[in-house]
Design an enzyme around this catalytic site. Structure first.
Site, short mmCIF file in Angstrom:
data_model
loop_
_atom_site.label_atom_id
_atom_site.label_comp_id
_atom_site.label_asym_id
_atom_site.label_seq_id
_atom_site.Cartn_x
_atom_site.Cartn_y
_atom_site.Cartn_z
CG ASP A 8 -1.74 1.08 1.19
OD1 ASP A 8 -2.27 1.65 0.20
OD2 ASP A 8 -2.04 1.74 2.39
CD GLU A 69 -4.72 1.36 -2.59
OE1 GLU A 69 -5.89 0.67 -1.90
OE2 GLU A 69 -4.58 2.48 -1.90
CG ASP A 141 -0.42 3.63 6.29
OD1 ASP A 141 -1.36 3.65 5.11
OD2 ASP A 141 -0.14 4.04 7.07
#
Length: 173
Positions: A8, A69, A141
């Site tokens: 991420d 992502e 996160d």
């Protein structure tokens, strides 16, 4: 077993999560962390740290595949640009090690892990903890990175079962 690294990316913090998955899509937690980048004197040094720290994690845990992502369009163009640069540093750390990369939109990850594309951070943290049987609350996160890895594991298992590539059944935008 296949080892999947979920990333991420962020310009202040980057979440990292690693799981092992079998052909049926069963998953086991291996590692998760948050790479904190704010202690650097400049943005360029943040990117360097991200590249080096992610590279060290890859060397230590030896993932077979990587899921990251996809960048979404933020309201602030400067933030979106910095996020894109952090994502680029993460991708460079991955591709220089010849790893296969899959990309997932934030809504795809939320749909796969929580069941709805509008899930919030706390829902993702909770479901990742439940799915991987992790005690306590996860840092946001790191939870997102594990959610990305879980999404890839589930998508991978489904495509193998039905024998149709992911690109064939993804909704066109």
């Amino acid at each position: 077993m296949t080892r999947i690294l979920g990333v991420d990316p962020g310009s202040q913090r980057t979440g990292v999560g690693i799981i092992d998955t079998d052909a049926a899509g069963r998953t086991v937690h291996v590692f998760h962390a948050t790479v904190k980048l704010l202690d650097n004197d400049s943005f360029m040094l943040r990117l360097k740290q991200l590249f080096e720290d992610l590279g060290a994690i890859i060397e230590t845990y030896r993932p077979d595949e990587v899921a990251i992502e996809r960048v979404f369009m933020a309201k602030n163009p400067d933030s979106a640009l910095k996020l894109g640069q952090a994502r680029g540093a993460a991708l460079c750390a991955v591709v220089t090690r010849n790893l296969v990369v899959a990309e997932y939109a934030p809504k795809e990850v939320k749909q796969a892990v929580v069941g709805g594309g509008a899930a919030d951070k706390t829902q993702i943290q909770h479901m990742v903890g439940v799915l991987l049987q992790l005690p306590g609350k996860l840092q946001a996160d790191a939870a997102d990175a594990l959610a990305i890895a879980l999404t890839h594991a589930h998508t991978r298992a489904t495509t193998q079962r039905i024998g149709i590539p992911r690109t064939a059944w993804r909704r066109r935008r």
